[in-house]
Each structure stands twice: as structure tokens, then as C-alpha cells.
Design a protein around this motif. Structure first.
Motif, PDB file in Angstrom:
ATOM      1  N   ILE A   1       0.845  -1.203   0.000  1.00 56.40           N
ATOM      2  CA  ILE A   1       0.000   0.000   0.000  1.00 56.40           C
ATOM      3  C   ILE A   1       0.878   1.251   0.000  1.00 56.40           C
ATOM      4  N   ALA A   2       1.930   1.251   0.811  1.00 54.63           N
ATOM      5  CA  ALA A   2       2.840   2.404   0.863  1.00 54.63           C
ATOM      6  C   ALA A   2       3.498   2.630  -0.494  1.00 54.63           C
ATOM      7  N   ASP A   3       3.926   1.550  -1.144  1.00 59.01           N
ATOM      8  CA  ASP A   3       4.529   1.685  -2.478  1.00 59.01           C
ATOM      9  C   ASP A   3       3.525   2.249  -3.477  1.00 59.01           C
ATOM     10  N   GLU A   4       2.281   1.769  -3.402  1.00 59.46           N
ATOM     11  CA  GLU A   4       1.237   2.269  -4.300  1.00 59.46           C
ATOM     12  C   GLU A   4       0.982   3.753  -4.049  1.00 59.46           C
ATOM     13  N   GLU A   5       0.936   4.136  -2.786  1.00 63.29           N
ATOM     14  CA  GLU A   5       0.684   5.538  -2.450  1.00 63.29           C
ATOM     15  C   GLU A   5       1.861   6.423  -2.867  1.00 63.29           C
ATOM     16  N   ASN A   6       3.071   5.936  -2.675  1.00 60.33           N
ATOM     17  CA  ASN A   6       4.232   6.710  -3.123  1.00 60.33           C
ATOM     18  C   ASN A   6       4.221   6.880  -4.638  1.00 60.33           C
ATOM     19  N   ALA A   7       3.848   5.831  -5.365  1.00 58.31           N
ATOM     20  CA  ALA A   7       3.760   5.930  -6.825  1.00 58.31           C
ATOM     21  C   ALA A   7       2.686   6.940  -7.224  1.00 58.31           C
ATOM     22  N   ARG A   8       1.582   6.928  -6.520  1.00 61.73           N
ATOM     23  CA  ARG A   8       0.499   7.876  -6.822  1.00 61.73           C
ATOM     24  C   ARG A   8       0.923   9.310  -6.513  1.00 61.73           C
ATOM     25  N   THR A   9       1.575   9.500  -5.383  1.00 65.22           N
ATOM     26  CA  THR A   9       1.967  10.841  -4.960  1.00 65.22           C
ATOM     27  C   THR A   9       3.089  11.413  -5.825  1.00 65.22           C
ATOM     28  N   PHE A  10       4.053  10.566  -6.187  1.00 66.58           N
ATOM     29  CA  PHE A  10       5.239  11.060  -6.883  1.00 66.58           C
ATOM     30  C   PHE A  10       5.363  10.539  -8.317  1.00 66.58           C
ATOM     31  N   GLY A  11       4.287   9.966  -8.828  1.00 67.74           N
ATOM     32  CA  GLY A  11       4.308   9.358 -10.151  1.00 67.74           C
ATOM     33  C   GLY A  11       4.615  10.304 -11.293  1.00 67.74           C
ATOM     34  N   MET A  12       4.397  11.584 -11.103  1.00 65.50           N
ATOM     35  CA  MET A  12       4.677  12.540 -12.181  1.00 65.50           C
ATOM     36  C   MET A  12       6.163  12.848 -12.300  1.00 65.50           C
ATOM     37  N   LEU A  13       6.947  12.378 -11.337  1.00 63.10           N
ATOM     38  CA  LEU A  13       8.401  12.571 -11.373  1.00 63.10           C
ATOM     39  C   LEU A  13       9.059  11.351 -11.997  1.00 63.10           C
ATOM     40  N   ASP A  14      10.122  11.555 -12.739  1.00 63.46           N
ATOM     41  CA  ASP A  14      10.857  10.405 -13.261  1.00 63.46           C
ATOM     42  C   ASP A  14      11.769   9.862 -12.156  1.00 63.46           C
ATOM     43  N   ASP A  15      12.422   8.755 -12.417  1.00 62.50           N
ATOM     44  CA  ASP A  15      13.246   8.109 -11.391  1.00 62.50           C
ATOM     45  C   ASP A  15      14.336   9.032 -10.847  1.00 62.50           C
ATOM     46  N   ALA A  16      15.001   9.760 -11.730  1.00 61.32           N
ATOM     47  CA  ALA A  16      16.073  10.663 -11.288  1.00 61.32           C
ATOM     48  C   ALA A  16      15.510  11.781 -10.405  1.00 61.32           C
TER      49      ALA A  16
END
Length: 154
Positions: free
Chosen positions: A120-135
């Protein structure tokens, strides 16, 4: 068509958007609300999840050490641990090294719930910061960690 970014921008008071602390708080509140809704299915909240994560990562420890590690006062920590024991996610056991101390351990059920909480934490982090690329995510993480670590010395 109004983009979701435009919709969020309209919710942010322009007079406060120059303050990084305000933006951090805004992001944290919204992310935490979503995370709390998801973990509520397991009868826990964010602080319970934090306890499970730290015990798993650092091993069993005393209630006092856990409270210091998470910056949670004694009384609320007792309540959190009581909740986790009632849910059978953690248990207090006498320490092998000091019989006067009870160490907090995860149970089998606690480990299973922790696995889901981490997803769930990984999913939420992806949702929150998904507009950023890996770098960009890595840079943001490094900057936030630097600021957080500097705050620890205060």
C-alpha cells in the motif's frame, strides 16, 4: 478540460505556495489520508504501520526504545502496542538479555499485514510522486533526507 494539476493548484492558496513547509504538509496530509483509508481494512493507522515497519527492519526492541526511535511518548506508545497485541500483529515478550524488559516482536499475522502495508505504501508513493521520473524522485528523496537529518540535530 481542467487537468488534475490545475484542479490542485486552485486548492492551494497562492499566498502559501512559496513556503516549502506548507507544500510538504499539503502533500503529506493528502498522501496520509489515502494511506490511512487503505490500511484501515487491517484495523490500523499510520503510527501502527510505522511500529510494524521499524520492528521488522531493526528487530525486536523495548517499548521505550521503540518510542524514542519513532518519537512517540510513553502513553500513546502503550496504546499503539495494546492495539497491535489486540489485533495479534505484535506481542510483548521478555527480553533474553534483560528479563525486566519486554521486547516487541511481530507475529506471523503481523508480518503478513506488514507485507500488505508495504505494498500500500509503495502504491501511495507511486500515486503521490508518479509525475516525477526516477532521477527526480531520487533527487527529491536525497534533498528531503538531507533536510530531515539536519532537523534531527535541533
Amino acid at each position: 478540460v481542467v487537468s488534475s494539476l490545475d484542479a490542485i493548484a486552485h486548492r492551494l492558496p497562492p499566498s502559501l505556495t512559496d513556503w516549502p513547509g506548507y507544500l510538504l504538509n499539503f502533500i503529506a496530509e493528502h498522501s496520509t489520508e489515502r494511506f490511512e483509508r487503505a490500511v484501515a481494512a487491517y484495523g490500523i493507522r499510520t503510527k501502527h504501520a510505522s511500529v510494524l515497519v521499524v520492528i521488522d527492519a531493526e528487530g525486536p526492541m523495548s517499548q521505550r526504545a521503540l518510542g524514542r526511535r519513532l518519537r512517540i511518548d510513553k502513553s500513546p506508545m502503550v496504546g499503539l502496542l495494546d492495539d497491535l497485541e489486540r489485533l495479534r500483529l505484535a506481542e510483548r515478550r521478555r527480553s533474553d538479555s534483560d528479563r525486566r524488559v519486554q521486547a516487541i516482536h511481530l507475529t506471523r499475522k503481523g508480518r503478513a499485514v506488514l507485507d500488505r502495508v508495504l505494498e500500500i505504501a509503495d502504491e501511495e508513493n507511486a500515486r503521490t510522486f508518479g509525475m516525477l521520473d526516477d532521477a527526480e524522485r531520487e533527487q527529491l528523496h536525497d534533498l528531503l533526507l538531507r533536510v530531515a537529518e539536519a532537523g534531527v540535530t535541533d
